[in-house]
Design an enzyme around this catalytic site. Structure first.
Site, PDB file in Angstrom:
ATOM      1  N   ASN A 122       0.876  -1.180   0.000  1.00 20.81           N
ATOM      2  CA  ASN A 122       0.000   0.000   0.000  1.00 20.81           C
ATOM      3  C   ASN A 122       0.910   1.225   0.000  1.00 20.81           C
ATOM      4  O   ASN A 122       1.482   1.577   1.026  1.00 20.81           O
ATOM      5  CB  ASN A 122      -0.877  -0.052   1.268  1.00 20.81           C
ATOM      6  N   TRP A 123       1.020   1.848  -1.186  1.00 18.69           N
ATOM      7  CA  TRP A 123       1.974   2.962  -1.310  1.00 18.69           C
ATOM      8  C   TRP A 123       1.432   4.247  -0.698  1.00 18.69           C
ATOM      9  O   TRP A 123       2.151   5.220  -0.577  1.00 18.69           O
ATOM     10  CB  TRP A 123       2.327   3.183  -2.797  1.00 18.69           C
ATOM     11  N   LYS A 124       0.162   4.262  -0.345  1.00 16.22           N
ATOM     12  CA  LYS A 124      -0.482   5.456   0.234  1.00 16.22           C
ATOM     13  C   LYS A 124      -0.234   6.670  -0.666  1.00 16.22           C
ATOM     14  O   LYS A 124      -0.154   6.516  -1.877  1.00 16.22           O
ATOM     15  CB  LYS A 124      -0.007   5.657   1.679  1.00 16.22           C
ATOM     16  N   HIS A 139      -9.496   1.166   4.893  1.00 16.42           N
ATOM     17  CA  HIS A 139      -8.207   1.335   5.575  1.00 16.42           C
ATOM     18  C   HIS A 139      -8.395   2.250   6.790  1.00 16.42           C
ATOM     19  O   HIS A 139      -9.203   3.170   6.758  1.00 16.42           O
ATOM     20  CB  HIS A 139      -7.178   1.934   4.614  1.00 16.42           C
ATOM     21  N   GLU A 194      -6.752   4.636   7.898  1.00 14.66           N
ATOM     22  CA  GLU A 194      -6.579   6.077   7.648  1.00 14.66           C
ATOM     23  C   GLU A 194      -7.852   6.672   7.051  1.00 14.66           C
ATOM     24  O   GLU A 194      -8.185   7.825   7.303  1.00 14.66           O
ATOM     25  CB  GLU A 194      -5.358   6.299   6.742  1.00 14.66           C
ATOM     26  N   GLU A 250      -5.406  -4.966  10.654  1.00 16.37           N
ATOM     27  CA  GLU A 250      -4.409  -3.923  10.844  1.00 16.37           C
ATOM     28  C   GLU A 250      -4.703  -3.173  12.141  1.00 16.37           C
ATOM     29  O   GLU A 250      -5.516  -2.241  12.149  1.00 16.37           O
ATOM     30  CB  GLU A 250      -4.455  -2.932   9.673  1.00 16.37           C
ATOM     31  N   GLY A 287       2.316   2.320  10.791  1.00 13.58           N
ATOM     32  CA  GLY A 287       3.247   3.428  10.629  1.00 13.58           C
ATOM     33  C   GLY A 287       3.943   3.836  11.917  1.00 13.58           C
ATOM     34  O   GLY A 287       4.561   4.887  11.995  1.00 13.58           O
ATOM     35  N   SER A 295       3.283  -2.014  10.288  1.00 14.93           N
ATOM     36  CA  SER A 295       4.730  -2.034  10.503  1.00 14.93           C
ATOM     37  C   SER A 295       5.375  -3.391  10.191  1.00 14.93           C
ATOM     38  O   SER A 295       6.287  -3.822  10.894  1.00 14.93           O
ATOM     39  CB  SER A 295       5.088  -1.594  11.927  1.00 14.93           C
ATOM     40  N   GLY A 298       2.810  -1.115   4.286  1.00 10.30           N
ATOM     41  CA  GLY A 298       2.841   0.298   3.929  1.00 10.30           C
ATOM     42  C   GLY A 298       4.261   0.766   3.686  1.00 10.30           C
ATOM     43  O   GLY A 298       4.817   0.588   2.601  1.00 10.30           O
TER      44      GLY A 298
HETATM   45  P1  PGA Z   1       2.755   0.363   7.640  1.00 10.41           P
HETATM   46  O1  PGA Z   1       1.302   0.542   6.981  1.00 10.41           O
HETATM   47  O2  PGA Z   1       3.315  -0.918   7.097  1.00 10.41           O
HETATM   48  O3  PGA Z   1       3.534   1.576   7.202  1.00 10.41           O
HETATM   49  O4  PGA Z   1       2.556   0.304   9.116  1.00 10.41           O
HETATM   50  C1  PGA Z   1       0.442  -0.547   6.793  1.00 10.41           C
HETATM   51  C2  PGA Z   1      -0.844  -0.091   6.224  1.00 10.41           C
HETATM   52  O5  PGA Z   1      -1.308   1.001   6.588  1.00 10.41           O
HETATM   53  O6  PGA Z   1      -1.456  -0.780   5.378  1.00 10.41           O
END
Ligand code: PGA
Length: 252
Positions: A10-12, A96, A98, A168, A174, A214, A235
């Site tokens: 997931n490149w966000k 997600h 976020e 998640e 993150g 993470s 991510g």
């Molecule tokens: P992260 O993000 O690996 O940077 O913790 C994972 C995600 O939000 O899918």
């Protein structure tokens, strides 16, 4: 039949167009033609067509990070499942944390998005997970029930085969704080057990449940060795080809 592992990046809201193209090419090359795990990358919307081109002929699938539930119309700024398919997507991340916690997406919105994406033939990666406060107050299982049931209620048996769940924990995304393999296994087993009770063994046994939060090359092997952890949604570490490929390798 054992479930094939899946690793999705997931490149966000990251990468320039040039970086996205280079990253996709490096992932495609590193993954090769017959990977032991399924591999997906989810770039930002404007890079989808370019990344689809870069992945052509490779074993890497393309996914989007979100979708709108309507097929078309006056929804300024939104993108439909049909558009994603035409851009080359096979997968879409929905719900997600976020989007839920930063952008205020509700369970109802997630439900509508899941249904329209599945009806359009996309495979949905549905994200669920508890916040730190919810975990500390022992609400984790209730959060799963609410998020999983509301998102997936009403799917036909066939449509279930178009669903992947990503557990998640919000406190792990993150933050560098990965859930332990045991915490992940416990959460995944709870979700699978509930789905088995409601929808039967076939659907529960076939359902891929990914861990996200993470994931790094150092933590991936421990997480993926758990019986109910079927891969990862990655991510930060998906933005570096070498790290992402090391995580894919840990799933092989
Ligand atoms: P992260 O993000 O690996 O940077 O913790 C994972 C995600 O939000 O899918």
């Amino acid at each position: 039949m054992p479930r094939k592992k899946l690793v999705a990046g997931n490149w966000k809201m990251n990468t320039t167009l040039a970086e996205a193209k280079a990253l996709a090419e490096a992932v495609a090359k590193g993954v090769g033609t017959a990977p032991a795990a399924d591999v997906v990358v989810c770039p930002p919307y404007p890079w989808l067509v370019t990344v689809a081109e870069a992945l052509k002929g490779s074993a890497v699938g393309l996914g989007a990070q979100d979708v709108h539930n309507e097929a078309k119309g006056a929804f300024t700024g939104e993108v439909s499942s049909g558009m994603l398919k035409e851009a080359g997507c096979k997968y879409v991340v929905i719900g997600h944390s976020e989007r839920r916690h930063v952008l205020g997406e509700s369970d109802v919105t997630v439900h509508l998005k899941v249904h329209s994406a599945v009806e359009a033939g996309l495979t949905v990666i549905l994200c669920v997970g508890e916040t730190l406060v919810e975990r500390e107050r022992n609400l984790t299982e209730r959060v799963f029930q609410r998020q999983v049931y509301s998102a997936l209620a009403g799917l036909t048996d066939d449509q279930w085969h178009k669903v992947v769940i990503a557990y998640e924990p919000v406190w792990a995304i993150g933050t560098g704080k990965t859930a332990t393999p045991e915490q992940a296994q416990q959460a995944h087993l709870f979700i699978r057990t509930k789905i088995r009770a409601l929808h039967g063994e076939n659907i529960a046994a076939a359902l891929p449940i990914l861990y996200g939060g993470s994931v790094t090359p150092d933590t991936a092997a421990g997480l993926f060795s758990q019986p109910d952890v079927d891969g990862g949604l990655v991510g930060g570490a998906s933005l570096k080809a070498d790290q992402f490929l090391a995580i894919v390798k840990a799933a092989g």
